[in-house]
Design a protein around this motif. Sequence first.
Motif, PDB file in Angstrom:
ATOM      1  N   ASP A   1      19.273   7.676   5.960  1.00 37.64           N
ATOM      2  CA  ASP A   1      19.167   8.779   5.001  1.00 37.64           C
ATOM      3  C   ASP A   1      20.549   9.166   4.485  1.00 37.64           C
ATOM      4  O   ASP A   1      20.728   9.424   3.302  1.00 37.64           O
ATOM      5  CB  ASP A   1      18.513  10.000   5.645  1.00 37.64           C
ATOM      6  N   LEU A   2      21.534   9.178   5.382  1.00 35.98           N
ATOM      7  CA  LEU A   2      22.886   9.555   4.992  1.00 35.98           C
ATOM      8  C   LEU A   2      23.489   8.560   4.011  1.00 35.98           C
ATOM      9  O   LEU A   2      24.051   8.954   2.981  1.00 35.98           O
ATOM     10  CB  LEU A   2      23.787   9.681   6.226  1.00 35.98           C
ATOM     11  N   THR A   3      23.382   7.266   4.298  1.00 35.27           N
ATOM     12  CA  THR A   3      23.990   6.281   3.400  1.00 35.27           C
ATOM     13  C   THR A   3      23.287   6.268   2.048  1.00 35.27           C
ATOM     14  O   THR A   3      23.937   6.123   1.017  1.00 35.27           O
ATOM     15  CB  THR A   3      24.012   4.872   4.020  1.00 35.27           C
TER      16      THR A   3
ATOM     17  N   GLU B   1      21.790   8.847   0.631  1.00 37.89           N
ATOM     18  CA  GLU B   1      22.198  10.062  -0.068  1.00 37.89           C
ATOM     19  C   GLU B   1      23.630   9.929  -0.590  1.00 37.89           C
ATOM     20  O   GLU B   1      23.922  10.313  -1.726  1.00 37.89           O
ATOM     21  CB  GLU B   1      22.093  11.275   0.858  1.00 37.89           C
ATOM     22  N   ALA B   2      24.523   9.373   0.206  1.00 34.44           N
ATOM     23  CA  ALA B   2      25.910   9.200  -0.218  1.00 34.44           C
ATOM     24  C   ALA B   2      25.991   8.294  -1.455  1.00 34.44           C
ATOM     25  O   ALA B   2      26.727   8.594  -2.403  1.00 34.44           O
ATOM     26  CB  ALA B   2      26.752   8.650   0.925  1.00 34.44           C
ATOM     27  N   CYS B   3      25.237   7.217  -1.469  1.00 36.07           N
ATOM     28  CA  CYS B   3      25.225   6.321  -2.636  1.00 36.07           C
ATOM     29  C   CYS B   3      24.679   7.037  -3.866  1.00 36.07           C
ATOM     30  O   CYS B   3      25.239   6.931  -4.963  1.00 36.07           O
ATOM     31  CB  CYS B   3      24.406   5.068  -2.350  1.00 36.07           C
ATOM     32  N   ARG B   4      23.607   7.763  -3.680  1.00 39.67           N
ATOM     33  CA  ARG B   4      23.000   8.503  -4.800  1.00 39.67           C
ATOM     34  C   ARG B   4      23.986   9.520  -5.365  1.00 39.67           C
ATOM     35  O   ARG B   4      24.167   9.633  -6.584  1.00 39.67           O
ATOM     36  CB  ARG B   4      21.715   9.195  -4.334  1.00 39.67           C
ATOM     37  N   LEU B   5      24.670  10.241  -4.486  1.00 42.90           N
ATOM     38  CA  LEU B   5      25.617  11.258  -4.937  1.00 42.90           C
ATOM     39  C   LEU B   5      26.867  10.638  -5.557  1.00 42.90           C
ATOM     40  O   LEU B   5      27.449  11.190  -6.493  1.00 42.90           O
ATOM     41  CB  LEU B   5      25.982  12.191  -3.783  1.00 42.90           C
ATOM     42  N   GLU B   6      27.289   9.490  -5.049  1.00 42.01           N
ATOM     43  CA  GLU B   6      28.444   8.788  -5.633  1.00 42.01           C
ATOM     44  C   GLU B   6      28.147   8.435  -7.086  1.00 42.01           C
ATOM     45  O   GLU B   6      28.964   8.681  -7.981  1.00 42.01           O
ATOM     46  CB  GLU B   6      28.745   7.517  -4.847  1.00 42.01           C
ATOM     47  N   VAL B   7      26.968   7.886  -7.331  1.00 46.63           N
ATOM     48  CA  VAL B   7      26.574   7.526  -8.694  1.00 46.63           C
ATOM     49  C   VAL B   7      26.438   8.784  -9.555  1.00 46.63           C
ATOM     50  O   VAL B   7      26.839   8.800 -10.718  1.00 46.63           O
ATOM     51  CB  VAL B   7      25.276   6.689  -8.679  1.00 46.63           C
TER      52      VAL B   7
ATOM     53  N   ALA C   1      29.740   8.777   6.166  1.00 41.81           N
ATOM     54  CA  ALA C   1      29.384   7.514   5.525  1.00 41.81           C
ATOM     55  C   ALA C   1      30.541   7.025   4.652  1.00 41.81           C
ATOM     56  O   ALA C   1      31.262   7.824   4.048  1.00 41.81           O
ATOM     57  CB  ALA C   1      28.133   7.673   4.661  1.00 41.81           C
ATOM     58  N   LEU C   2      30.675   5.714   4.599  1.00 39.29           N
ATOM     59  CA  LEU C   2      31.640   5.059   3.726  1.00 39.29           C
ATOM     60  C   LEU C   2      30.878   4.360   2.613  1.00 39.29           C
ATOM     61  O   LEU C   2      29.987   3.548   2.875  1.00 39.29           O
ATOM     62  CB  LEU C   2      32.459   4.030   4.509  1.00 39.29           C
ATOM     63  N   VAL C   3      31.217   4.667   1.360  1.00 42.93           N
ATOM     64  CA  VAL C   3      30.614   4.036   0.189  1.00 42.93           C
ATOM     65  C   VAL C   3      31.696   3.180  -0.464  1.00 42.93           C
ATOM     66  O   VAL C   3      32.815   3.648  -0.669  1.00 42.93           O
ATOM     67  CB  VAL C   3      30.091   5.085  -0.816  1.00 42.93           C
TER      68      VAL C   3
ATOM     69  N   GLY D   1      23.906  20.577   6.358  1.00 39.99           N
ATOM     70  CA  GLY D   1      22.831  20.043   5.544  1.00 39.99           C
ATOM     71  C   GLY D   1      23.258  19.556   4.161  1.00 39.99           C
ATOM     72  O   GLY D   1      22.424  19.109   3.389  1.00 39.99           O
ATOM     73  N   ARG D   2      24.545  19.644   3.836  1.00 36.85           N
ATOM     74  CA  ARG D   2      25.055  19.203   2.531  1.00 36.85           C
ATOM     75  C   ARG D   2      25.932  17.983   2.703  1.00 36.85           C
ATOM     76  O   ARG D   2      26.782  17.923   3.585  1.00 36.85           O
ATOM     77  CB  ARG D   2      25.901  20.304   1.886  1.00 36.85           C
TER      78      ARG D   2
END
Length: 120
Positions: free
Chosen positions: A4-6, A8-14, A79-81, A103-104
């Motif tokens: 879930d973390l990775t 979410e991190a990818c989604r937020l990076e984009v 997480a590392l993106v 939670g953020r």
Amino acid sequence: MGSDLTEEACRLEVRLLDRKVRSQPSLVAELLHEDFIEYGSSGRRWTRDEIVNELSTEGGASRIATFDLTASELADNVALVTYRSSRDGREAWRSSIWIREDGRCRILLHQATPVAPIDI
């Protein structure tokens, strides 16, 4: 499938690369951790406030394309993106560290390394 973390991190990076988001300081500020630092492809070191301000003045900047976007979980809630970006004929390898607190999920560190042009 990533965690879930990775994911979410990818989604937020984009999301952070989206011109509509970048043009709104409040949206950018939501995604950046208070201790955010960026080492840009120019070699410049940016603070959170500098990036929020700089992105709001990009105006009609061209779209940023991403390639090879991947993420891995480094530790609980970290997480590392990594990915390659292209904009206006310039490419860079990019990496970001995202952390989840209260939670953020927010970006703590971003680093870009220019991809050297290939001489043919």
